[in-house]
Write a protein that holds these residues in place. Structure first.
Motif, PDB file in Angstrom:
ATOM      1  N   VAL A  26      -2.126   0.343 -10.144  1.00 22.52           N
ATOM      2  CA  VAL A  26      -1.834   1.718 -10.569  1.00 22.52           C
ATOM      3  C   VAL A  26      -0.753   2.305  -9.674  1.00 22.52           C
ATOM      4  O   VAL A  26      -0.547   1.855  -8.548  1.00 22.52           O
ATOM      5  CB  VAL A  26      -3.103   2.605 -10.554  1.00 22.52           C
ATOM      6  CG1 VAL A  26      -4.105   2.126 -11.583  1.00 22.52           C
ATOM      7  CG2 VAL A  26      -3.734   2.642  -9.187  1.00 22.52           C
ATOM      8  N   VAL A  27      -0.071   3.315 -10.180  1.00 25.76           N
ATOM      9  CA  VAL A  27       1.018   3.954  -9.451  1.00 25.76           C
ATOM     10  C   VAL A  27       0.600   5.376  -9.105  1.00 25.76           C
ATOM     11  O   VAL A  27       0.121   6.125  -9.967  1.00 25.76           O
ATOM     12  CB  VAL A  27       2.307   3.954 -10.304  1.00 25.76           C
ATOM     13  CG1 VAL A  27       3.445   4.634  -9.572  1.00 25.76           C
ATOM     14  CG2 VAL A  27       2.686   2.534 -10.690  1.00 25.76           C
ATOM     15  N   ASP A  28       0.774   5.764  -7.823  1.00 25.59           N
ATOM     16  CA  ASP A  28       0.414   7.120  -7.421  1.00 25.59           C
ATOM     17  C   ASP A  28       1.534   8.100  -7.764  1.00 25.59           C
ATOM     18  O   ASP A  28       2.564   7.722  -8.332  1.00 25.59           O
ATOM     19  CB  ASP A  28       0.024   7.171  -5.947  1.00 25.59           C
ATOM     20  CG  ASP A  28       1.184   6.920  -4.987  1.00 25.59           C
ATOM     21  OD1 ASP A  28       2.351   6.879  -5.433  1.00 25.59           O
ATOM     22  OD2 ASP A  28       0.918   6.767  -3.776  1.00 25.59           O
ATOM     23  N   SER A  29       1.370   9.366  -7.404  1.00 32.18           N
ATOM     24  CA  SER A  29       2.332  10.416  -7.762  1.00 32.18           C
ATOM     25  C   SER A  29       3.695  10.231  -7.098  1.00 32.18           C
ATOM     26  O   SER A  29       4.692  10.797  -7.540  1.00 32.18           O
ATOM     27  CB  SER A  29       1.764  11.787  -7.401  1.00 32.18           C
ATOM     28  OG  SER A  29       1.534  11.859  -6.000  1.00 32.18           O
ATOM     29  N   ARG A  30       3.772   9.434  -6.047  1.00 32.22           N
ATOM     30  CA  ARG A  30       5.041   9.172  -5.355  1.00 32.22           C
ATOM     31  C   ARG A  30       5.705   7.878  -5.806  1.00 32.22           C
ATOM     32  O   ARG A  30       6.687   7.457  -5.244  1.00 32.22           O
ATOM     33  CB  ARG A  30       4.811   9.115  -3.853  1.00 32.22           C
ATOM     34  CG  ARG A  30       4.331  10.429  -3.279  1.00 32.22           C
ATOM     35  CD  ARG A  30       4.154  10.317  -1.807  1.00 32.22           C
ATOM     36  NE  ARG A  30       3.659  11.575  -1.278  1.00 32.22           N
ATOM     37  CZ  ARG A  30       3.288  11.729  -0.049  1.00 32.22           C
ATOM     38  NH1 ARG A  30       3.336  10.718   0.804  1.00 32.22           N
ATOM     39  NH2 ARG A  30       2.854  12.890   0.370  1.00 32.22           N
ATOM     40  N   GLY A  31       5.096   7.201  -6.783  1.00 31.34           N
ATOM     41  CA  GLY A  31       5.671   5.965  -7.294  1.00 31.34           C
ATOM     42  C   GLY A  31       5.267   4.718  -6.529  1.00 31.34           C
ATOM     43  O   GLY A  31       5.839   3.655  -6.725  1.00 31.34           O
ATOM     44  N   ASN A  32       4.277   4.844  -5.655  1.00 26.39           N
ATOM     45  CA  ASN A  32       3.804   3.700  -4.883  1.00 26.39           C
ATOM     46  C   ASN A  32       2.749   2.933  -5.671  1.00 26.39           C
ATOM     47  O   ASN A  32       1.868   3.542  -6.284  1.00 26.39           O
ATOM     48  CB  ASN A  32       3.196   4.158  -3.554  1.00 26.39           C
ATOM     49  CG  ASN A  32       4.203   4.839  -2.669  1.00 26.39           C
ATOM     50  OD1 ASN A  32       5.299   4.322  -2.455  1.00 26.39           O
ATOM     51  ND2 ASN A  32       3.849   6.009  -2.159  1.00 26.39           N
ATOM     52  N   ASP A  33       2.845   1.620  -5.625  1.00 26.42           N
ATOM     53  CA  ASP A  33       1.822   0.786  -6.261  1.00 26.42           C
ATOM     54  C   ASP A  33       0.558   0.778  -5.406  1.00 26.42           C
ATOM     55  O   ASP A  33       0.633   0.631  -4.190  1.00 26.42           O
ATOM     56  CB  ASP A  33       2.316  -0.656  -6.422  1.00 26.42           C
ATOM     57  CG  ASP A  33       3.381  -0.800  -7.487  1.00 26.42           C
ATOM     58  OD1 ASP A  33       3.534   0.128  -8.294  1.00 26.42           O
ATOM     59  OD2 ASP A  33       4.049  -1.852  -7.501  1.00 26.42           O
TER      60      ASP A  33
END
Length: 182
Positions: free
Chosen positions: A68-75
């Motif tokens: 999944v990807v968080d709000s900052r675009g990190n996997d």
């Protein structure tokens, strides 16, 4: 056979040819504890060499969900869960001394093979002893099969960060910031 700490199963087998035999086991996990199973292999009540005392049988794990990807675009990598399946595997040296699968020496006639569980609980469905076939060289293979079009394009492309299965929960996709090229 169902094996757990310090229990064992044994078989008397009849070999037609004396030689070095590889052992292939088909097993399945019976516990949710994390870590490899550990076994001891005896032939005629003897451990033939130290690598047969403490052989590790690996478990199989898979991702519990997608990346999944968080709000900052990190996997964010998913948790790992054990995949409860029958695993077929040749016995391998836990210490890495031998690159090839472990072998036991058997004489012609009857021999007793014993698998003793040291750590973990697992079901043992099948044990197979075999003498490995000698592989032919690459040049012999090409001479035998020629330019066979059936042998082309037999690969499957997969994304490395989404493995089919792993043998340890510590194996996970990551990145390398040590070089600007990555």
């Amino acid at each position: 056979a169902f094996l757990s700490g310090e229990s064992s199963a044994s078989w008397v087998i009849e070999t037609v040819t004396a030689g070095s035999y590889r052992i292939n086991l088909e097993y399945m996990s019976l516990t949710s504890k994390i870590g490899d199973f550990e076994i001891k292999v005896k032939v005629n009540d003897q451990v033939q060499y130290p690598s047969l005392d403490g052989v590790r049988l690996q478990r199989r794990y898979k991702d519990a969900g997608p990346i999944v990807v968080d709000s900052r675009g990190n996997d964010i990598r998913p948790a790992r869960q054990e995949e409860i399946v029958w695993i077929k595997s040749d016995l391998k040296d836990a210490k890495g001394i031998y690159n090839e699968p472990l072998e036991v020496k058997l004489e012609k006639g009857a021999s007793k093979i014993e698998i003793e569980a040291i750590r973990g609980e697992f079901a043992l469905k099948n044990i197979k002893l075999y003498i490995p076939e000698k592989l032919i060289s690459y040049n012999e293979y090409v001479a035998k099969h020629g330019n066979n079009s059936d042998l082309r394009n037999i690969y499957k492309e997969m994304q490395a960060e989404i493995p089919y299965a792993v043998s340890n929960t510590l194996l996970h996709p990551t990145y390398d910031k040590s070089n600007a090229a990555t």
